[in-house]
Design a protein around this motif. Sequence first.
Motif, PDB file in Angstrom:
ATOM      1  N   GLY B 157     -47.214  34.940-103.445  1.00  0.00           N
ATOM      2  CA  GLY B 157     -47.991  33.784-103.886  1.00  0.00           C
ATOM      3  C   GLY B 157     -48.814  34.095-105.128  1.00  0.00           C
ATOM      4  N   VAL B 161     -48.535  32.239-108.827  1.00  0.00           N
ATOM      5  CA  VAL B 161     -49.568  31.521-109.580  1.00  0.00           C
ATOM      6  C   VAL B 161     -49.955  32.250-110.867  1.00  0.00           C
ATOM      7  CG1 VAL B 161     -50.479  30.348-107.528  1.00  0.00           C
ATOM      8  CG2 VAL B 161     -51.537  32.477-108.293  1.00  0.00           C
ATOM      9  N   GLN B 254     -43.311  30.678 -98.117  1.00  0.00           N
ATOM     10  CA  GLN B 254     -44.664  30.171 -98.378  1.00  0.00           C
ATOM     11  C   GLN B 254     -45.214  30.746 -99.676  1.00  0.00           C
ATOM     12  OE1 GLN B 254     -46.557  27.817 -96.593  1.00  0.00           O
ATOM     13  NE2 GLN B 254     -44.543  27.428 -95.754  1.00  0.00           N
ATOM     14  N   THR B 258     -46.169  28.587-103.561  1.00  0.00           N
ATOM     15  CA  THR B 258     -47.607  28.525-103.805  1.00  0.00           C
ATOM     16  C   THR B 258     -47.922  27.859-105.146  1.00  0.00           C
ATOM     17  OG1 THR B 258     -47.832  30.605-102.626  1.00  0.00           O
ATOM     18  CG2 THR B 258     -49.712  29.898-103.936  1.00  0.00           C
ATOM     19  N   THR B 259     -48.894  26.948-105.118  1.00  0.00           N
ATOM     20  CA  THR B 259     -49.448  26.423-106.360  1.00  0.00           C
ATOM     21  C   THR B 259     -50.958  26.375-106.191  1.00  0.00           C
ATOM     22  OG1 THR B 259     -49.258  24.172-105.496  1.00  0.00           O
ATOM     23  CG2 THR B 259     -47.487  24.923-106.935  1.00  0.00           C
ATOM     24  N   GLY B 260     -51.670  26.334-107.299  1.00  0.00           N
ATOM     25  CA  GLY B 260     -53.104  26.096-107.227  1.00  0.00           C
ATOM     26  C   GLY B 260     -53.974  27.326-107.078  1.00  0.00           C
ATOM     27  N   THR B 263     -57.044  29.585-104.298  1.00  0.00           N
ATOM     28  CA  THR B 263     -57.088  28.740-103.111  1.00  0.00           C
ATOM     29  C   THR B 263     -55.694  28.547-102.553  1.00  0.00           C
ATOM     30  OG1 THR B 263     -58.621  27.493-104.477  1.00  0.00           O
ATOM     31  CG2 THR B 263     -58.226  26.661-102.259  1.00  0.00           C
ATOM     32  N   GLY B 264     -54.755  28.333-103.452  1.00  0.00           N
ATOM     33  CA  GLY B 264     -53.367  28.140-103.038  1.00  0.00           C
ATOM     34  C   GLY B 264     -52.811  29.367-102.351  1.00  0.00           C
ATOM     35  N   ARG B 267     -54.153  29.465 -98.891  1.00  0.00           N
ATOM     36  CA  ARG B 267     -53.496  28.475 -98.050  1.00  0.00           C
ATOM     37  C   ARG B 267     -52.106  28.965 -97.632  1.00  0.00           C
ATOM     38  NH1 ARG B 267     -52.716  24.225-101.517  1.00  0.00           N
ATOM     39  NH2 ARG B 267     -54.894  24.280-102.159  1.00  0.00           N
ATOM     40  N   SER B 268     -51.354  29.513 -98.577  1.00  0.00           N
ATOM     41  CA  SER B 268     -50.000  29.997 -98.272  1.00  0.00           C
ATOM     42  C   SER B 268     -50.042  31.119 -97.247  1.00  0.00           C
ATOM     43  CB  SER B 268     -49.321  30.537 -99.522  1.00  0.00           C
ATOM     44  OG  SER B 268     -49.153  29.535-100.449  1.00  0.00           O
TER      45      SER B 268
END
Lengths: 249, 299
Positions: B157, B161, B254, B258-260, B263-264, B267-268
């Motif tokens: 992730g 990003v 996952q 991942t984006t963002g 935080t992303g 979340r992932s």
Amino acid sequence: MIRAIQLSYRVGNKTILNYLDLAVEKGETLAVMGMSGAGKSTLLKCIGGLIRPTFGAVEIDGVDITRMKESELDAVRVKIGMVFQYAALFDSLNVYENVSFGLRRHKLMSEEEIAEVVRTRLAIVGLPRTENLMPAQLSGGMQKRVGLARALALDPEIVLYDEPTAGLDPITSAAIADLIVKTRNELGVTSMLVTHDIATIKRVASRVAMLHSGKIVAVGTVEEMEDHPNPIVRQFITGSGEGPIRITE
Amino acid sequence: MGIITDVRRDNGESERAGRIDLVGEVLQDVGNEVAAVVSAPGEYVFRAFTKFFEFIGESSILLTRTVRFILAGRIDLRDTVNQMAFIGVASLPIVLVTVAFSGAVLSLYMSQLGVRWGFGGYTGGVIGLSVARELGPVLTAVVVTARSGSAIAAEIGTMKVTEQIDALRALAVSPVQYLVVPRLIAAIVMLPVLTIFSDIIGTVAGYLVAVVNGVAGGGYVSSLKSQVLPSDVVKGLVKTLFFAVVIVIVGAQQGLRTTGGATGVGRSTTSAVVISIVTIYILNFFLAYVMFGGKTAFL
Ligand SMILES: Nc1ncnc2c1ncn2[C@@H]1O[C@H](COP(=O)(O)OP(=O)(O)O)[C@@H](O)[C@H]1O
Ligand SMILES: [Mg+2]
């Protein structure tokens, strides 16, 4: 050398690129300018074969890459060096491993030959003897240089730069801009950069294109752009808050 | 959100405020979910289904691609060995502790009741079967999910990003071949190995607790030998092959979507662990049903 034809990119119901046309000639350095969020990175990734446009074609040397299979695309990607906005160095690998990554993975030459390529590429970007440093030990400007050295290792014919000077101080920015010119002169590559840094554009670009509302609204030399009939273009080049583009949010 | 910064201030007032914040946030989340269900139930279910099938679709494609690279022999040995060290060797201590104490607590109840009601002689067999069929494989998989599945999602992730995944592809290197293949092979090899250690330590810990509680040591061993067949152990190990695939593919899937920013990535990582663990438990039931003929009633 590079042609984008009716290039469109949509995510959900949001249109990022809207039937855009653009051509980059062999050996030139074209700068695409546009506001943050205009879709500059998206355009660059479509051209570099990293994302597929939702409509339209990208021709590299006359061949449409948007309909290629991944394996065919890889052959094209090797011809295109990409320099990312935040360098995107592999952070678990040192400078040597970063620059040699493509060569090693594709087993293109012996380790001695690879070491020689790494040495010459690091010399071009002005970072000799940094082979053993980790990306985290480098400043932002140095990371960008290593990112360029990595992109140059596979001897690309085209180099795409995503905001090469974003986040750098003016002096480092100028040095990176000079490096783009030097790379073009020494290796004869076709270059395309996207940026909103007018100083860099003036230093490196043979032609400038303006990306606005998903389209290329103007193309020309820096001088031509400065007194372009389109007020959006003039506003951008002069960096004025007054004009057709208004930031209201 | 505010809870961490608030608790750090040594001030009871704000700590309480932090807790109230958290409760508020949770209530708000719950409220939003409930509102979504109530206001447009059809749409809510539709969205949940779309998400689910998206996940299934992406995971299957990822698994297919990974297997295709493996079958084509495009495996980097050095990366694979590194991953084996990370997924296998480094997980061993925590796996051992987890399974040892699970075997021990099971043995505690079993031996106490057994001694009181006169079936203490079965302790070894019951513990051995439970550990070999269920506790060993499942707990090992859960621990490896928490430790390595989360790391896979976080690492991939973060690479996503920070555009390192794009950088790989720009260098004509497949992220699946470079990142997923070594991890999948490492997990498939190491999970059964870890589970063998789990089986041993779980049974031994059960033995110690049983003996302390008055079960005869010899009886424990003989009941173990007569009840636990080699096929029980092997079937337990076979289950872990499936779990290994779940852990790596879910973590990678996952990670890759991942984006963002940071935080992303968080979340992932969380969803990778949650999805993996739930999938492992559900899959475990069906595998047990198929392999042990539905006779896993005692767990
Ligand atoms: N995969 C995507 N999903 C949703 N929105 C996207 C996606 N890719 C880009 N965007 C949006 O498209 C716009 C253009 O993005 P980008 O090409 O990165 O712009 P620029 O590089 O000019 O700043 C942004 O508003 C961005 O949020
Ligand atoms: Mg950008």
